[in-house]
Design a protein around this motif. Structure first.
Motif, PDB file in Angstrom:
ATOM      1  N   LEU A  41      41.302  47.040  31.184  1.00 42.39           N
ATOM      2  CA  LEU A  41      39.866  46.815  31.390  1.00 42.39           C
ATOM      3  C   LEU A  41      39.088  47.562  30.320  1.00 42.39           C
ATOM      4  CD1 LEU A  41      39.558  47.263  35.279  1.00 42.39           C
ATOM      5  CD2 LEU A  41      40.034  45.174  33.972  1.00 42.39           C
ATOM      6  N   GLU A  42      38.144  46.854  29.710  1.00 44.92           N
ATOM      7  CA  GLU A  42      37.337  47.438  28.633  1.00 44.92           C
ATOM      8  C   GLU A  42      35.957  47.840  29.141  1.00 44.92           C
ATOM      9  OE1 GLU A  42      38.117  48.063  25.619  1.00 44.92           O
ATOM     10  OE2 GLU A  42      39.816  46.773  25.064  1.00 44.92           O
ATOM     11  N   ASP A  43      35.382  46.965  29.967  1.00 41.63           N
ATOM     12  CA  ASP A  43      34.010  47.216  30.411  1.00 41.63           C
ATOM     13  C   ASP A  43      33.633  46.187  31.490  1.00 41.63           C
ATOM     14  OD1 ASP A  43      31.405  47.942  30.693  1.00 41.63           O
ATOM     15  OD2 ASP A  43      30.751  47.272  28.713  1.00 41.63           O
ATOM     16  N   VAL A  44      33.849  46.566  32.729  1.00 40.23           N
ATOM     17  CA  VAL A  44      33.581  45.627  33.826  1.00 40.23           C
ATOM     18  C   VAL A  44      32.478  46.182  34.718  1.00 40.23           C
ATOM     19  CG1 VAL A  44      34.544  44.500  35.881  1.00 40.23           C
ATOM     20  CG2 VAL A  44      35.932  44.718  33.799  1.00 40.23           C
ATOM     21  N   SER A  45      31.459  45.371  34.931  1.00 37.55           N
ATOM     22  CA  SER A  45      30.353  45.762  35.819  1.00 37.55           C
ATOM     23  C   SER A  45      29.954  44.578  36.688  1.00 37.55           C
ATOM     24  CB  SER A  45      29.116  46.176  35.011  1.00 37.55           C
ATOM     25  OG  SER A  45      29.406  47.269  34.169  1.00 37.55           O
ATOM     26  N   PHE A  46      29.735  44.841  37.952  1.00 41.03           N
ATOM     27  CA  PHE A  46      29.142  43.842  38.860  1.00 41.03           C
ATOM     28  C   PHE A  46      28.779  44.527  40.162  1.00 41.03           C
ATOM     29  CE2 PHE A  46      33.771  43.545  39.477  1.00 41.03           C
ATOM     30  CZ  PHE A  46      33.896  43.670  40.859  1.00 41.03           C
ATOM     31  N   THR A  47      27.978  43.838  40.959  1.00 40.52           N
ATOM     32  CA  THR A  47      27.662  44.358  42.296  1.00 40.52           C
ATOM     33  C   THR A  47      27.892  43.253  43.318  1.00 40.52           C
ATOM     34  OG1 THR A  47      25.360  43.693  42.098  1.00 40.52           O
ATOM     35  CG2 THR A  47      25.876  45.965  41.508  1.00 40.52           C
ATOM     36  N   LEU A  48      28.155  43.672  44.537  1.00 42.14           N
ATOM     37  CA  LEU A  48      28.339  42.741  45.643  1.00 42.14           C
ATOM     38  C   LEU A  48      27.420  43.189  46.778  1.00 42.14           C
ATOM     39  CD1 LEU A  48      31.910  41.727  46.878  1.00 42.14           C
ATOM     40  CD2 LEU A  48      29.940  41.715  48.353  1.00 42.14           C
ATOM     41  N   SER A  49      26.542  42.276  47.196  1.00 43.19           N
ATOM     42  CA  SER A  49      25.632  42.602  48.298  1.00 43.19           C
ATOM     43  C   SER A  49      26.345  42.411  49.625  1.00 43.19           C
ATOM     44  CB  SER A  49      24.407  41.688  48.270  1.00 43.19           C
ATOM     45  OG  SER A  49      23.701  41.871  47.085  1.00 43.19           O
ATOM     46  N   ARG A  50      25.910  43.174  50.605  1.00 47.93           N
ATOM     47  CA  ARG A  50      26.467  43.007  51.947  1.00 47.93           C
ATOM     48  C   ARG A  50      26.232  41.567  52.425  1.00 47.93           C
ATOM     49  NH1 ARG A  50      27.891  47.380  55.016  1.00 47.93           N
ATOM     50  NH2 ARG A  50      26.697  48.808  53.754  1.00 47.93           N
ATOM     51  N   GLY A  51      27.284  40.955  52.938  1.00 49.53           N
ATOM     52  CA  GLY A  51      27.158  39.588  53.450  1.00 49.53           C
ATOM     53  C   GLY A  51      27.363  38.502  52.410  1.00 49.53           C
ATOM     54  N   GLU A  52      27.802  38.911  51.226  1.00 50.17           N
ATOM     55  CA  GLU A  52      27.957  37.961  50.128  1.00 50.17           C
ATOM     56  C   GLU A  52      29.444  37.660  49.876  1.00 50.17           C
ATOM     57  OE1 GLU A  52      25.767  37.774  45.889  1.00 50.17           O
ATOM     58  OE2 GLU A  52      26.899  39.598  46.177  1.00 50.17           O
ATOM     59  N   ILE A  53      29.708  36.459  49.324  1.00 57.70           N
ATOM     60  CA  ILE A  53      31.039  36.169  48.774  1.00 57.70           C
ATOM     61  C   ILE A  53      30.908  36.163  47.258  1.00 57.70           C
ATOM     62  CG2 ILE A  53      32.970  34.560  48.611  1.00 57.70           C
ATOM     63  CD1 ILE A  53      32.208  33.343  51.251  1.00 57.70           C
ATOM     64  N   LEU A  54      31.627  37.057  46.617  1.00 59.60           N
ATOM     65  CA  LEU A  54      31.609  37.135  45.156  1.00 59.60           C
ATOM     66  C   LEU A  54      32.997  36.792  44.632  1.00 59.60           C
ATOM     67  CD1 LEU A  54      30.024  38.078  42.518  1.00 59.60           C
ATOM     68  CD2 LEU A  54      31.211  40.247  42.832  1.00 59.60           C
ATOM     69  N   ALA A  55      33.065  35.853  43.690  1.00 58.86           N
ATOM     70  CA  ALA A  55      34.345  35.490  43.068  1.00 58.86           C
ATOM     71  C   ALA A  55      34.492  36.220  41.741  1.00 58.86           C
ATOM     72  CB  ALA A  55      34.406  33.988  42.847  1.00 58.86           C
ATOM     73  N   VAL A  56      35.687  36.754  41.494  1.00 51.66           N
ATOM     74  CA  VAL A  56      36.016  37.324  40.188  1.00 51.66           C
ATOM     75  C   VAL A  56      36.934  36.325  39.505  1.00 51.66           C
ATOM     76  CG1 VAL A  56      37.083  39.242  38.960  1.00 51.66           C
ATOM     77  CG2 VAL A  56      35.858  39.680  41.090  1.00 51.66           C
ATOM     78  N   LEU A  57      36.445  35.731  38.427  1.00 52.47           N
ATOM     79  CA  LEU A  57      37.182  34.648  37.769  1.00 52.47           C
ATOM     80  C   LEU A  57      37.645  35.082  36.391  1.00 52.47           C
ATOM     81  CD1 LEU A  57      34.699  31.738  38.608  1.00 52.47           C
ATOM     82  CD2 LEU A  57      36.689  32.501  39.933  1.00 52.47           C
ATOM     83  N   GLY A  58      38.606  34.331  35.867  1.00 48.90           N
ATOM     84  CA  GLY A  58      39.084  34.621  34.519  1.00 48.90           C
ATOM     85  C   GLY A  58      40.482  34.101  34.350  1.00 48.90           C
ATOM     86  N   ALA A  59      40.869  33.907  33.101  1.00 48.10           N
ATOM     87  CA  ALA A  59      42.198  33.366  32.805  1.00 48.10           C
ATOM     88  C   ALA A  59      43.274  34.379  33.180  1.00 48.10           C
ATOM     89  CB  ALA A  59      42.280  33.026  31.327  1.00 48.10           C
ATOM     90  N   ASN A  60      44.498  33.920  33.147  1.00 46.89           N
ATOM     91  CA  ASN A  60      45.659  34.769  33.312  1.00 46.89           C
ATOM     92  C   ASN A  60      45.562  35.992  32.402  1.00 46.89           C
ATOM     93  OD1 ASN A  60      48.263  35.496  33.871  1.00 46.89           O
ATOM     94  ND2 ASN A  60      48.998  33.393  33.752  1.00 46.89           N
ATOM     95  N   GLY A  61      45.701  37.181  32.952  1.00 49.63           N
ATOM     96  CA  GLY A  61      45.693  38.383  32.127  1.00 49.63           C
ATOM     97  C   GLY A  61      44.305  38.915  31.794  1.00 49.63           C
ATOM     98  N   ALA A  62      43.256  38.287  32.318  1.00 53.66           N
ATOM     99  CA  ALA A  62      41.886  38.720  31.999  1.00 53.66           C
ATOM    100  C   ALA A  62      41.554  40.076  32.619  1.00 53.66           C
ATOM    101  CB  ALA A  62      40.877  37.684  32.466  1.00 53.66           C
ATOM    102  N   GLY A  63      42.291  40.444  33.679  1.00 52.93           N
ATOM    103  CA  GLY A  63      42.064  41.756  34.284  1.00 52.93           C
ATOM    104  C   GLY A  63      41.644  41.723  35.738  1.00 52.93           C
ATOM    105  N   LYS A  64      41.705  40.570  36.355  1.00 55.87           N
ATOM    106  CA  LYS A  64      41.216  40.427  37.740  1.00 55.87           C
ATOM    107  C   LYS A  64      41.962  41.363  38.700  1.00 55.87           C
ATOM    108  CE  LYS A  64      42.250  36.006  37.833  1.00 55.87           C
ATOM    109  NZ  LYS A  64      42.838  35.876  36.485  1.00 55.87           N
ATOM    110  N   SER A  65      43.310  41.302  38.654  1.00 51.85           N
ATOM    111  CA  SER A  65      44.093  42.140  39.581  1.00 51.85           C
ATOM    112  C   SER A  65      43.851  43.620  39.322  1.00 51.85           C
ATOM    113  CB  SER A  65      45.596  41.871  39.425  1.00 51.85           C
ATOM    114  OG  SER A  65      45.881  40.556  39.779  1.00 51.85           O
ATOM    115  N   THR A  66      43.677  43.969  38.064  1.00 54.85           N
ATOM    116  CA  THR A  66      43.454  45.383  37.730  1.00 54.85           C
ATOM    117  C   THR A  66      42.132  45.869  38.317  1.00 54.85           C
ATOM    118  OG1 THR A  66      44.714  45.063  35.695  1.00 54.85           O
ATOM    119  CG2 THR A  66      43.351  47.046  35.825  1.00 54.85           C
ATOM    120  N   VAL A  67      41.099  45.042  38.234  1.00 52.67           N
ATOM    121  CA  VAL A  67      39.807  45.421  38.823  1.00 52.67           C
ATOM    122  C   VAL A  67      39.962  45.629  40.329  1.00 52.67           C
ATOM    123  CG1 VAL A  67      37.471  44.630  39.372  1.00 52.67           C
ATOM    124  CG2 VAL A  67      38.401  44.256  37.098  1.00 52.67           C
ATOM    125  N   LEU A  68      40.650  44.699  40.973  1.00 51.69           N
ATOM    126  CA  LEU A  68      40.799  44.794  42.427  1.00 51.69           C
ATOM    127  C   LEU A  68      41.587  46.047  42.810  1.00 51.69           C
ATOM    128  CD1 LEU A  68      39.450  42.106  42.496  1.00 51.69           C
ATOM    129  CD2 LEU A  68      41.253  41.217  43.970  1.00 51.69           C
TER     130      LEU A  68
END
Ligand code: ATP
Length: 248
Positions: free
Chosen positions: A23-50
Motif C-alpha cells: 500500500l502506497e497511499d490509501v484513504s477513504f471513509t465509511l459512514s455508519r449504515g453505508e455499504i462501501l465497496a473497495v475495488l481494484g484489479a488483482n494485486g491492487a491491495g484490497k486484501s492488504t487494506v482489509l
C-alpha cells in the motif's frame, strides 16, 4: 440510515516482510449504515487494506508503516484483532473459511463464542442468521466441508453475524461462486444493511456486482486509492470500468 463516520482510513501505507510495498497511499471513509465497496484489479491491495483495518497484517508478516485506521474514532492499529472483534469490527476473510469437519450449525455457534452471551441470546442470534440465510437452516446438520461453495460462504458470513458486528468487513465474497449464488449473497448483505442498519465494507474484484449493491466505492490501483464516489455514478462510467477495473 447514514450518519457519522464509523471507519476512517487515512494515508495508509503498508509493506510485507519481503519488502514489497503493498500500500502506497490509501484513504477513504465509511459512514455508519453505508455499504462501501473497495475495488481494484488483482494485486491492487484490497486484501492488504482489509487486513490492516482489523490489525491482521502482523499475522501475515506485514506492517503498516504510515497512516491511520480509526474505527469508531479509535485507532485499530494498537488493538488486538480479538479486541476489535469484541468491539463489533468483524471480518469475513477471503476464501470462505469454515471449520470443514464441523456441521453448519456448529460453525455458526463458534461465531457467538467469547462475548459472554446467554444461551437464549445465542439461540435468538442463530434464528436470525437462519432467517437471513434460509438455505443454511435447511443445511444446519450438514458437515460444512460437504456443502456447496455458496453455502460455505453463507456459513462464513453467518458465523461473522453471530459475533454481532457493527461493521462487517468482507474480502471477495463472490470468489469462485456461480453468478446466481453471488446475487443471493449480495441481496442478503443489502437486506442486512437496509433492515438492520449494518455497516458493510466489501472488497471485490467483481466490480459489476459490487457497484450494483454498494452505496459508494473506492478504487485502488497499485496500492493507492485513485478514485471514489457514488456507486451508481461509477457504474455508469464505461471509461472507469475499462481503465481501472479491467472490464469491458
Ligand atoms: P487479490 O484480489 O489477488 O487478493 P488484492 O487487491 O487483494 O488482490 P493484495 O492481496 O492486497 O491485493 O496484494 C497487494 C500486493 O501485496 C501484491 O503485490 C501482493 O503480491 C503482495 N502481497 C499480498 N500478500 C502478501 C504476503 N503475505 N506476503 C508478501 N506479499 C504479499
Amino acid at each position: 440510515m447514514m450518519g457519522d463516520i464509523i471507519l476512517s482510513v487515512e494515508g495508509l501505507k503498508a509493506r510485507y516482510a519481503n519488502a514489497i510495498t503493498a500500500l502506497e497511499d490509501v484513504s477513504f471513509t465509511l459512514s455508519r449504515g453505508e455499504i462501501l465497496a473497495v475495488l481494484g484489479a488483482n494485486g491492487a491491495g484490497k486484501s492488504t487494506v482489509l487486513k490492516a483495518i482489523s490489525n491482521l497484517l502482523p499475522a501475515v508478516r506485514g506492517q503498516v508503516t504510515a497512516g491511520s485506521v480509526l474505527y469508531q474514532g479509535e485507532s485499530t492499529l494498537t488493538r488486538s484483532p480479538a479486541a476489535l472483534l469484541r468491539a463489533g469490527l468483524v471480518q469475513v476473510l477471503e476464501g470462505r473459511h469454515c471449520f470443514k469437519t464441523l456441521s453448519v450449525e456448529d460453525n455458526l455457534l463458534t461465531g457467538g463464542l467469547g462475548r459472554g452471551a446467554s444461551r437464549a441470546e445465542i439461540a435468538a442470534d442463530l434464528d436470525r442468521v437462519y432467517a437471513w440465510f434460509p438455505k443454511l437452516a435447511a443445511r444446519r446438520r450438514a458437515i460444512s466441508g460437504l456443502t456447496s461453495g455458496g453455502e460455505q460462504q453463507m456459513t462464513a458470513i453467518g458465523r461473522a453475524l453471530m459475533a454481532r458486528p457493527k461493521l462487517l468487513v468482507l474480502d471477495e465474497p463472490s470468489m469462485g461462486l456461480a453468478p446466481l449464488v453471488v446475487q443471493d449473497i449480495f441481496r442478503a448483505l443489502k437486506r442486512l444493511n437496509s433492515e438492520d442498519g449494518l455497516s458493510i465494507l466489501v472488497a471485490e474484484q467483481n466490480s459489476a456486482i459490487a457497484l450494483t449493491y454498494a452505496d459508494r466505492a473506492v478504487i485502488l490501483e497499485h496500492g493507492a486509492s485513485v478514485l471514489s464516489g457514488d456507486a451508481g455514478a461509477l457504474k455508469a462510467r464505461d471509461d472507469i470500468r475499462a481503465f481501472y477495473l479491467g472490464q469491458k
